[in-house]
Design a protein around this motif. Structure first.
Motif, PDB file in Angstrom:
ATOM      1  N   THR A 180      37.552  35.397  32.611  1.00  0.00           N
ATOM      2  CA  THR A 180      37.717  34.122  31.913  1.00  0.00           C
ATOM      3  C   THR A 180      37.867  34.311  30.402  1.00  0.00           C
ATOM      4  O   THR A 180      38.549  33.526  29.746  1.00  0.00           O
ATOM      5  N   SER A 181      37.260  35.363  29.876  1.00  0.00           N
ATOM      6  CA  SER A 181      37.414  35.606  28.441  1.00  0.00           C
ATOM      7  C   SER A 181      38.832  36.034  28.091  1.00  0.00           C
ATOM      8  O   SER A 181      39.284  35.858  26.958  1.00  0.00           O
ATOM      9  N   ARG A 182      39.548  36.549  29.089  1.00  0.00           N
ATOM     10  CA  ARG A 182      40.916  37.022  28.871  1.00  0.00           C
ATOM     11  C   ARG A 182      41.969  36.051  29.421  1.00  0.00           C
ATOM     12  O   ARG A 182      43.166  36.267  29.235  1.00  0.00           O
ATOM     13  N   GLY A 183      41.510  35.054  30.139  1.00  0.00           N
ATOM     14  CA  GLY A 183      42.462  34.153  30.784  1.00  0.00           C
ATOM     15  C   GLY A 183      43.094  34.744  32.020  1.00  0.00           C
ATOM     16  O   GLY A 183      44.133  34.271  32.495  1.00  0.00           O
ATOM     17  N   ASP A 184      42.458  35.795  32.598  1.00  0.00           N
ATOM     18  CA  ASP A 184      42.983  36.412  33.818  1.00  0.00           C
ATOM     19  C   ASP A 184      42.630  35.573  35.037  1.00  0.00           C
ATOM     20  O   ASP A 184      41.687  34.769  35.005  1.00  0.00           O
ATOM     21  N   TRP A 185      43.348  35.802  36.121  1.00  0.00           N
ATOM     22  CA  TRP A 185      43.082  35.099  37.363  1.00  0.00           C
ATOM     23  C   TRP A 185      42.069  35.881  38.199  1.00  0.00           C
ATOM     24  O   TRP A 185      42.157  37.116  38.312  1.00  0.00           O
ATOM     25  N   ILE A 186      41.121  35.170  38.766  1.00  0.00           N
ATOM     26  CA  ILE A 186      40.094  35.774  39.606  1.00  0.00           C
ATOM     27  C   ILE A 186      39.629  34.747  40.627  1.00  0.00           C
ATOM     28  O   ILE A 186      39.570  33.545  40.323  1.00  0.00           O
ATOM     29  N   VAL A 187      39.332  35.195  41.841  1.00  0.00           N
ATOM     30  CA  VAL A 187      38.751  34.342  42.875  1.00  0.00           C
ATOM     31  C   VAL A 187      37.484  35.029  43.368  1.00  0.00           C
ATOM     32  O   VAL A 187      37.467  36.245  43.574  1.00  0.00           O
ATOM     33  N   PHE A 188      36.433  34.258  43.546  1.00  0.00           N
ATOM     34  CA  PHE A 188      35.115  34.828  43.804  1.00  0.00           C
ATOM     35  C   PHE A 188      34.257  33.836  44.577  1.00  0.00           C
ATOM     36  O   PHE A 188      34.638  32.674  44.774  1.00  0.00           O
ATOM     37  N   SER A 189      33.091  34.288  44.990  1.00  0.00           N
ATOM     38  CA  SER A 189      32.146  33.425  45.707  1.00  0.00           C
ATOM     39  C   SER A 189      31.274  32.683  44.699  1.00  0.00           C
ATOM     40  O   SER A 189      30.554  33.312  43.916  1.00  0.00           O
ATOM     41  N   GLY A 190      31.332  31.362  44.732  1.00  0.00           N
ATOM     42  CA  GLY A 190      30.519  30.540  43.850  1.00  0.00           C
ATOM     43  C   GLY A 190      29.557  29.683  44.642  1.00  0.00           C
ATOM     44  O   GLY A 190      29.768  29.441  45.833  1.00  0.00           O
ATOM     45  N   TRP A 191      28.503  29.228  43.992  1.00  0.00           N
ATOM     46  CA  TRP A 191      27.569  28.339  44.688  1.00  0.00           C
ATOM     47  C   TRP A 191      26.809  27.490  43.681  1.00  0.00           C
ATOM     48  O   TRP A 191      26.751  27.794  42.505  1.00  0.00           O
ATOM     49  N   ARG A 192      26.278  26.422  44.199  1.00  0.00           N
ATOM     50  CA  ARG A 192      25.415  25.574  43.381  1.00  0.00           C
ATOM     51  C   ARG A 192      24.239  25.095  44.240  1.00  0.00           C
ATOM     52  O   ARG A 192      24.411  24.882  45.444  1.00  0.00           O
ATOM     53  N   PRO A 193      23.049  25.035  43.604  1.00  0.00           N
ATOM     54  CA  PRO A 193      22.825  25.150  42.161  1.00  0.00           C
ATOM     55  C   PRO A 193      22.867  26.603  41.683  1.00  0.00           C
ATOM     56  O   PRO A 193      22.416  27.504  42.380  1.00  0.00           O
TER      57      PRO A 193
END
Length: 304
Positions: A180-193
């Protein structure tokens, strides 16, 4: 290493009859670490001894099923359904309670990727080159990793040929921060909270094949024999419930602020004595005395 872990499980067995020592299993996720400290601290305040054992998710489930571990408080459903269901069906493990409602666990991308047109898992294949055909998960054996591994192996969403990058929660989030600091594309496992939802501008992908399941909950599970032989602790576990805000604060305190998990747990317990007392309604100490007085003595502070 695996042989050593299995040896640890063999050494943790408890004897028949009411427990004087409660063995908690956990995985090295901030939410699991602090939540285990919270529940173990309450159990200790009631006069029991406790131990806490960090293992991989499959070994935690196996340990609870065999009775080498007694309790696990961080079962994310529906994503862990395929892992826990066999033990529930054979009767060696029992779900004590849903301790947290309204959770979400699924694939995520930075918002700038979402706004560029990747709004669904079904969009990944068309942009495989931008992602380097890599999907970032957390530790090996994690349920989210296994969901995406099966998707790759079965070519669900056209993901055949993609690489599942396994590391750790911290390692994955470092890659998210870098991208994200470079503006690159990435897909990953996210969760909340989780604090990632505040630290990074991210969006969760639609899942038309429903491989992740929908909005979920977190459950407490325990060894069935342990619950039968310890109705007092079984009642406590059945009444243990927290809010999204509570769990979010625990994750932030330990996972982001790097505070000691025991300190995070105790600070919360002292500030929320009324909530803790509600968990212990109808519960006694190990000596058979009312729980409320013991909890007040242990966690007296400025509370809710």
């Amino acid at each position: 290493m695996k042989r050593a872990v299995l040896g640890l499980l063999a050494a943790l067995s408890w004897t028949s009859g009411a427990a004087q020592e409660v063995a908690f299993g956990y995985v090295e996720w901030p939410e699991a670490v602090v939540k285990t400290h919270v529940v173990a601290s309450v159990v200790e305040a009631l006069g029991y001894e406790t131990t806490m054992h960090s293992l991989s998710l499959p070994l935690v489930f196996r340990g609870v099923a065999t009775g080498d571990l007694d309790v696990f408080v961080e079962v994310w459903l529906p994503s862990m359904e395929s892992m826990i269901t066999p033990y529930l069906e054979e009767g060696t493990v029992t779900m004590s309670a849903r301790n947290l409602e309204g959770t979400l666990y699924r694939s995520a991308v930075p918002t700038y990727v979402y706004e560029a047109g990747v709004t669904s898992l079904a969009d990944l294949a068309a942009h495989a080159g931008a992602f380097g055909r890599r999907y970032y998960g957390i530790e090996p054996g994690n349920d989210g990793n296994e969901i995406m591994r099966r998707a790759i192996e079965t070519d669900t969403y056209g993901l055949s040929g993609w690489q599942l990058v396994e590391s750790s929660e911290q390692g994955m989030l470092q890659m998210v921060e870098r991208a994200t600091s470079r503006g690159d594309w990435i897909v990953f496992s996210g969760w909340r909270p989780h604090w990632m939802n505040n630290a990074f501008d991210i969006a969760y992908l639609d899942d038309p094949e429903d491989i992740w399941g929908g909005e979920g909950f977190v459950a407490t599970v325990a060894n069935t024999r342990f619950l039968e032989e310890n109705p007092n602790l079984a009642r406590l576990l059945a009444q243990f419930r927290i809010s999204l805000e509570d769990q979010g604060a625990w994750i932030d305190g330990y996972g982001r602020q790097n505070r000691d998990p025991a300190e995070v747990a105790r600070t919360w317990l002292e500030a929320n004595l009324q909530t803790v007392t509600r968990w212990a309604e109808g519960v006694t100490t190990a000596a058979g005395e009312p729980a409320a007085a013991a909890l007040e003595a242990a966690f007296a502070g400025e509370g809710d």
